[in-house]
Design an enzyme around this catalytic site. Structure first.
Site, PDB file in Angstrom:
ATOM      1  N   ASP A 274       1.231  -1.444  -0.100  1.00  0.00           N
ATOM      2  CA  ASP A 274       0.177  -0.016  -0.268  1.00  0.00           C
ATOM      3  C   ASP A 274       0.716   1.257  -0.380  1.00  0.00           C
ATOM      4  O   ASP A 274       1.937   0.886   0.037  1.00  0.00           O
ATOM      5  CB  ASP A 274      -0.967   0.110   0.897  1.00  0.00           C
ATOM      6  CG  ASP A 274      -1.928   1.127   0.558  1.00  0.00           C
ATOM      7  OD1 ASP A 274      -2.240   1.336   0.223  1.00  0.00           O
ATOM      8  OD2 ASP A 274      -3.524   0.058   1.463  1.00  0.00           O
TER       9      ASP A 274
HETATM   10  C1  BGC Z   1      -4.879   3.400   0.165  1.00  0.00           C
HETATM   11  C2  BGC Z   1      -4.995   2.043  -0.529  1.00  0.00           C
HETATM   12  C3  BGC Z   1      -5.081   3.113  -2.508  1.00  0.00           C
HETATM   13  C4  BGC Z   1      -3.105   3.415  -1.912  1.00  0.00           C
HETATM   14  C5  BGC Z   1      -2.928   4.315  -4.000  1.00  0.00           C
HETATM   15  C6  BGC Z   1      -4.099   3.912   0.015  1.00  0.00           C
HETATM   16  O1  BGC Z   1      -3.830   5.411   0.666  1.00  0.00           O
HETATM   17  O2  BGC Z   1      -4.710   2.608   1.356  1.00  0.00           O
HETATM   18  O3  BGC Z   1      -6.667   1.712  -1.008  1.00  0.00           O
HETATM   19  O4  BGC Z   1      -5.237   1.944  -3.363  1.00  0.00           O
HETATM   20  O5  BGC Z   1      -3.612   4.744  -1.322  1.00  0.00           O
HETATM   21  O6  BGC Z   1      -3.459   5.439  -3.694  1.00  0.00           O
END
Ligand code: BGC
Length: 737
Positions: A274
């Site tokens: 993530d």
């Molecule tokens: C989130 C994810 C997301 C990623 C990319 C993160 O802050 O937890 O779910 O896919 O950002 O934007």
């Protein structure tokens, strides 16, 4: 007949062989390319950066494997041209984006999609999202989110399918199918990313990013099933989660990423972190610096780093120091290259920008969004059949969500365009003589100055429809709340409308199940619509007017008060389950004896039950279940549980019932949930119609992770319910020998 069978078998063998040949061909290409790559180029593939054309230079140097957050087809082509035409080996980048519930045409938030209990429709919606997003050059979405969420304080409850592993699985698999389509190499196929692996929804206190403490058995019984099913359905990528479980952050957890995901489940897709979740292991206190976090992530089984910049900066050094083996890097890069070959990116790296706009908002897409919003609306109350409003002409429309084109799109609607939103106000104006008096400017508005105008306007109307809820910003990532009542003066607004004496219909548009008990008391009817997206207004107006009877069911328990969280229907029993005789605060005599209230598991203030159980939802008609009969009440472990019953529409309107089948394993080697959803089906019935229905469930589906950590069915006594929600129906006994 025999020949026919042989031909069919032959055809199947050919398909399987062709599939194997294609797989071999991809593996050959991956190995061939890998053998030409320098360590630096391999590391470049493992690096994902947010940005657009500004990243072309890095792409030309082979220093980027993926970009995220760019949706401009020209910019995407510019980066791609640099990667394909200027880098030494011409490896294309893959473009990722959070396409969570639609790209341009926004569908209801995932929690709302789950309320439809309609996986086919959800698959259709994901296909729409893929067609629109890929037309911009986005070939990878960070969806579906499979996190089981049992605490509505957590803002991200909006992004998943709620509290139940079976529903979560059905919705997740539907989305994977819809995004990825029938042919991965087709330009409209978008890689799914199942996330967040794992247990993120169990953050303590519902506070985002917080710690979790989940036993391995609970992981396996509750949190893994949807991931495993999506892996089996061919999900191409997986994202690690921010949280730690029992002290180990997911991004550095080799048990999860290697033992379970790769070895047990045979996942051959790609694992991405993530956003900076590798770097965040420093704040967790698991890594002392970014270099160590990188070592831990790569060795645990992460293939690609999203935005910590650790991989690009430290892997070379870590390999030189012998802390990461080059074979580990090779495996990671294989997973990345395999993904790119599967998606046909080497053959068709560019997007045709001239077709981008035409792909958005097609009539079919808008219709799918409208249907999804309609099927997801849940009727919670309808006293005296106030809804539908089919015999009134003049209505007062009020409330801050009546005309909130941005907010009704909900969280993670980055690419949705509010100018395409149809609000309830706009849709109702087409159908009624509408008096519009918003009362409040936005959901958190505490200024009650205009409430008197609402009451005055109500006097001129035959009915009042109050649109309340949450602005989009109040749910989603990092948007946890500890109090779940309607924000601002919205409850006062409803109370003011009630004083008018006119029929009051409340429509809640929100990102989570709010605690609306007091508001229910102040209205005749309530419809709950998890942020319904672009076509929400049309869908809600169809329901209010009576064109469509509501059929959504709660995918998550509705609480009386946030203090009850976490609360979910499929809980284990305590040793002192509440038996319905709880004494509440107001009934306790003064100086009552310590044990005089009985000693069972409930709250003195909110009692035991929820406001609405999982699976609950009314219709404009009524349904009756009858003649429930099991084929046999004694089954073997390899048998099939067959159950038949009649479902009758006993009311005066056509409608759709979501039939639900639950089981309970009465005694286990470990304590088992009091009910578990095993099947559901949407059944349409004309007024007065009866349908004879049948479910068949392999007994193997009653398996769970036992005391010995084996996945098996334990013989014994079971119960089964066929009902319209998780708290209704009569139990039917059966035995597994
Ligand atoms: C989130 C994810 C997301 C990623 C990319 C993160 O802050 O937890 O779910 O896919 O950002 O934007």
């Amino acid at each position: 007949m025999r020949n026919l069978k042989l031909t069919a078998l032959g055809a199947l063998a050919c398909i399987l062989l062709a599939g194997c040949a294609e797989k071999d061909d991809i593996e050959r290409k991956v190995d061939e390319l890998l053998s030409k790559m320098t360590l630096r180029e391999k590391i470049g593939q493992m690096h994902q950066v947010s940005g657009g054309a500004d990243l072309a230079e890095a792409a030309a140097k082979g220093e980027i494997g993926s970009i995220l957050n760019c949706v401009d087809p020209d910019q995407i082509n510019a980066v791609q041209r640099a990667a394909v035409e200027q880098s030494r080996l011409g490896i294309p980048v893959i473009v990722g984006r959070d396409v969570i519930h639609g790209f341009r045409t926004i569908f209801p938030i995932p929690l709302g999609l789950a309320a439809t209990f309609d996986p086919e429709l959800v698959e259709q919606g994901a296909r729409v999202a893929a067609v629109e997003a890929t037309a911009s050059g986005v070939r990878w979405t960070f969806s579906p989110m499979l996190d089981i969420a049992r605490d509505p304080r957590w803002g991200r409850v909006a992004e998943g399918s709620g509290e139940d592993p079976y529903l979560d699985t059905q919705m997740g698999v539907a989305m994977v199918r819809g995004y990825q389509g029938d042919d991965l190499a087709d330009a409209s196929s978008m890689a799914a990313c199942i996330k967040h692996f794992v247990g993120y929804g169990a953050v303590e206190g519902g506070r985002d990013y917080n710690s979790t403490m989940i036993s391995e058995r609970s992981l396996r019984n509750t949190y893994f099933p949807a991931f495993k099913a999506c892996v089996d359905a061919g999900a191409l990528t997986l994202m690690t989660s921010f949280n730690e479980i029992d002290g180990i952050p997911s991004t550095g957890n080799d048990f999860l990423l290697r033992d379970v995901l790769r070895k047990e489940w045979g996942f051959d897709g790609m694992v991405v972190t993530d956003w900076n979740s590798s770097g965040e292991m420093i704040a967790h206190g698991f890594a002392k610096d970014l270099k160590q976090a990188t070592e831990q992530s790569v060795n645990a089984g992460v293939d690609m780093d999203m935005m910590s910049f650790g991989f690009i900066n430290f892997i070379e050094e870590l390999v030189a120091e012998g802390k990461i083996k080059e074979t580990t890097i090779d495996d990671a890069v294989r997973n990345i290259l395999r993904l790119k070959f599967r998606l046909g990116l080497f053959d068709n790296p560019y997007v045709d920008a001239s077709k981008t706009r035409a792909a958005a908002y097609t009539p079919e897409s808008l219709e799918a969004a409208r249907r999804s919003a309609a099927e997801s609306a849940i009727l919670l109350k309808n006293d005296g059949g106030v809804l539908p409003l089919d015999d009134v002409r003049t209505i007062l429309v009020t409330g801050p969500m009546a005309d909130a084109p941005y907010d009704q799109l909900g969280t993670w609607a980055f690419d949705g365009e509010p100018e395409h939103t149809v609000t309830p106000l706009a849709a109702l104006r087409e159908r009624y003589d509408v008096i519009y008096e918003p009362g409040l400017a936005y959901s958190r508005d505490r200024n009650t100055a205009d409430l008197a105008k609402v009451r005055a306007a109500a006097a001129r109307a035959e009915a009042v429809v109050v649109f309340v809820g949450e602005e989009a910003i109040l749910s989603g990532e990092a948007h946890s709340l500890s109090v779940l009542n309607l924000q601002g003066a919205q409850s006062e607004l409803i109370a003011e409308a009630a004083k008018s004496g006119k029929p009051v219909v409340v429509v809640v548009m929100a990102g989570r199940p709010l605690t609306i008990e007091r508001d229910l008391a102040n209205c005749d009817a309530m419809l709950y619509s998890f942020h319904p997206g672009t076509m929400g207004g049309e869908a809600l107006a169809d329901i209010i007017e009576g064109k469509i009877s509501p059929s959504g069911k709660t995918p998550i328990t509705f609480l009386r008060d946030a203090g009850q969280a976490p609360f979910y229907y499929n809980h284990n029993n305590s040793g002192r389950p509440c038996n319905g005789t709880e004494t509440l605060l107001e009934d306790i005599p003064m100086q009552a004896g310590q044990t005089s209230l009985g000693c069972t598991s409930y709250y003195l203030d909110t009692g035991y039950g929820p406001l609405f159980p999982f699976g609950y939802g009314l219709s404009y008609t009524t349904f009756e279940y009858s003649g429930i009969a099991l084929d046999s009440t004694t089954l073997s472990k390899d048998g099939v549980l067959g159950v038949e019953f009649d479902l009758t529409n006993t009311g005066g309107r056509d409608g759709v019932e979501v039939v639900q089948l639950y089981t309970r394993d009465l005694v286990g080697s470990v304590v088992r949930p009091v009910r578990e959803l095993k099947r559901f089906e949407r059944v349409a019935l004309a007024a007065g119609e009866t349908k004879h229905l049948r479910f068949e469930i392999p007994v193997a589906d009653l398996a769970f992770w036992t005391r010995d950590m084996k996945y098996e069915v334990e013989p014994g006594e079971f119960q089964l319910w066929v009902a319209g929600d998780s708290a209704s129906g009569e139990p039917h006994a059966f035995t597994v020998e």
